[in-house]
Design a protein around this motif. Structure first.
Motif, PDB file in Angstrom:
ATOM      1  N   GLU A  66       0.831  -1.211   0.000  1.00  0.00           N
ATOM      2  CA  GLU A  66       0.000   0.000   0.000  1.00  0.00           C
ATOM      3  C   GLU A  66       0.864   1.259   0.000  1.00  0.00           C
ATOM      4  O   GLU A  66       0.531   2.259  -0.663  1.00  0.00           O
ATOM      5  CB  GLU A  66      -0.941  -0.014   1.202  1.00  0.00           C
ATOM      6  N   ARG A  67       1.960   1.230   0.719  1.00  0.00           N
ATOM      7  CA  ARG A  67       2.825   2.413   0.764  1.00  0.00           C
ATOM      8  C   ARG A  67       3.536   2.637  -0.567  1.00  0.00           C
ATOM      9  O   ARG A  67       3.706   3.782  -1.001  1.00  0.00           O
ATOM     10  CB  ARG A  67       3.824   2.291   1.918  1.00  0.00           C
ATOM     11  N   ILE A  68       3.969   1.566  -1.220  1.00  0.00           N
ATOM     12  CA  ILE A  68       4.619   1.720  -2.521  1.00  0.00           C
ATOM     13  C   ILE A  68       3.606   2.179  -3.565  1.00  0.00           C
ATOM     14  O   ILE A  68       3.911   3.019  -4.426  1.00  0.00           O
ATOM     15  CB  ILE A  68       5.296   0.402  -2.958  1.00  0.00           C
ATOM     16  N   ALA A  69       2.384   1.653  -3.513  1.00  0.00           N
ATOM     17  CA  ALA A  69       1.347   2.113  -4.433  1.00  0.00           C
ATOM     18  C   ALA A  69       1.107   3.614  -4.264  1.00  0.00           C
ATOM     19  O   ALA A  69       0.973   4.357  -5.251  1.00  0.00           O
ATOM     20  CB  ALA A  69       0.051   1.336  -4.214  1.00  0.00           C
ATOM     21  N   ALA A  70       1.075   4.076  -3.025  1.00  0.00           N
ATOM     22  CA  ALA A  70       0.881   5.500  -2.758  1.00  0.00           C
ATOM     23  C   ALA A  70       2.061   6.313  -3.274  1.00  0.00           C
ATOM     24  O   ALA A  70       1.894   7.392  -3.855  1.00  0.00           O
ATOM     25  CB  ALA A  70       0.677   5.729  -1.263  1.00  0.00           C
ATOM     26  N   LEU A  71       3.261   5.801  -3.063  1.00  0.00           N
ATOM     27  CA  LEU A  71       4.469   6.493  -3.519  1.00  0.00           C
ATOM     28  C   LEU A  71       4.444   6.690  -5.030  1.00  0.00           C
ATOM     29  O   LEU A  71       4.790   7.767  -5.538  1.00  0.00           O
ATOM     30  CB  LEU A  71       5.709   5.681  -3.123  1.00  0.00           C
TER      31      LEU A  71
END
Length: 399
Positions: A66-71
């Protein structure tokens, strides 16, 4: 009463909920325990509403996804064991016998090797296109073209392509695009919304988390990011069939490094610009290859996508004057002390690698870049003054 050995395994104590700390917890599992048969049958491994098996996700890997998708500005993310695995996941998901894939001539070498190896053996053809000429890309698109790879900037030679035009050409022809944006780290540009224009970029963004997100030079991992639900499902099904998974400790290492990603990226980027500018004034150097520098191939495309004062990774290359032999350039690299000889980039230690471009690029696309020896530098976190002194000493070895 149970035997002590059984109690060690089935002890009923469960720690209270509500524990909070700066770093997330680490969950390690191959087997996932279900409360009952109904729950086991109801859970779908393709959804993040629950857990089925460690390979399909844990709280740790879901959080990192989820954090990489947001990044990257995406909706979905798949974690794989390396950057090359991310490329393989995409190509193996979308290509079948009889299909064709187009790859820029200056792409990451293993991407080209995969096309020349396994893909070709399975009846999937490929063409390499001129990354700086949109017309060349357009002329190569055909009815069998199912995937086009993009990369910005190019591997080693650092040309920044006309990404917006490339993506538009493929979109008009209905061809899926995948962009290797490892260099950007999700910070220099958004691979889906190039130059801030929504939907102007690629359909898929891949990222070698091995580089800047890890930041330690000690983790191998990759990510495949998408926005389209149907495309993500296609990639996820192949991801499952290929058995791709990542270890919890590796995911933890990247989660710990993400809060400092932007600080490290910009600091290493500024260090690279400083040293690249200094090397550009040296008599031994014929050319500096860095997208943010005027005269570097594709500088205007970098400005269009990243902004006139935009960000850039801590990576650049130089070509030496042709009067220096490969042996002399190797001696220069060997004379460096702080710059270590090693592949990869984005870690704390500065690295250097010499390349013979004639063995890496098609002459028809490489132009004058194929003349002379090239050296790539990756900036770590050392003092810029110390790194400059290291370069001065090594340049003296050239004679």
């Amino acid at each position: 009463m149970s035997a002590p050995i059984t109690d060690l395994i089935h002890h009923p104590y469960s720690p209270p909920a509500g524990f909070a700390a700066p770093q997330p917890g680490v969950f390690k599992a191959s087997t996932v325990i279900f409360p009952n048969v109904a729950a086991m049958r109801a859970r779908d491994w393709k959804q993040k509403a629950g857990y089925t098996y460690g390979l399909h996700g844990t709280p740790t890997t879901f959080l990192l996804e989820e954090r990489i998708a947001a990044l990257e500005g995406g909706r979905h993310c798949l974690l794989v064991p390396s950057g090359l695995a991310a490329i393989a996941n995409v190509s193996l998901s979308l290509l079948r016998a009889g299909d064709e894939v187009l790859i820029p001539d200056n792409a990451y070498g293993p991407n080209k090797a995969l096309a020349e190896g396994e893909l070709q053996q399975w009846g999937i053809t490929h063409q390499f296109f001129d990354p700086m000429d949109p017309a060349d890309l357009q002329s190569r698109l055909g009815p069998r073209t199912k995937l086009v790879w993009l990369e910005a900037p190019g591997s080693v030679t650092m040309e920044f392509p006309p990404l917006v035009q490339q993506a538009a050409i493929c979109r008009e022809r209905g061809v899926t695009t995948a962009l290797d944006s490892t260099w950007s780290a999700g910070l220099a540009y958004n691979g889906f919304d190039l130059g801030g224009v929504v939907g102007s970029g690629a359909d898929i963004v891949v990222h070698a988390l091995t580089k800047y997100p890890s930041g330690g030079g000690d983790v191998l991992m990759g990510a495949v990011v998408t926005r389209d639900d149907a495309l993500h499902l296609k990639l996820k099904l192949a991801h499952m069939r290929l058995g791709f998974g990542v270890g919890a400790n590796d995911a933890e290492a990247i989660l710990r490094s993400l809060p400092s990603l932007a600080l490290r990226y910009h600091a290493q980027g500024q260090a690279a610009r400083s040293l690249a500018a200094w090397l550009g004034r040296r008599r031994e150097v014929a050319r500096v290859l860095h997208p943010a520098f005027e005269g570097s191939p594709g500088h205007e495309h970098w400005q269009a996508v990243c902004g006139a004062a935009g960000a850039a990774a801590g990576l650049f290359s130089i070509t030496f004057h042709e009067r220096y032999s490969p042996r002399q350039v190797d001696a220069f690299c060997d004379a460096l002390e702080l710059f270590k000889l090693g592949y990869s980039w984005g870690g704390p230690v500065s690295l250097v690698v010499p390349y013979d471009l004639a063995t890496m690029r098609s002459a028809r696309f490489g132009g004058n870049l194929c003349r002379g020896m090239l050296v790539r530098f990756s900036l770590g976190l050392e003092s810029v003054a110390d790194l400059q002194l290291d370069l001065e000493r090594a340049l003296a070895a050239l004679g």
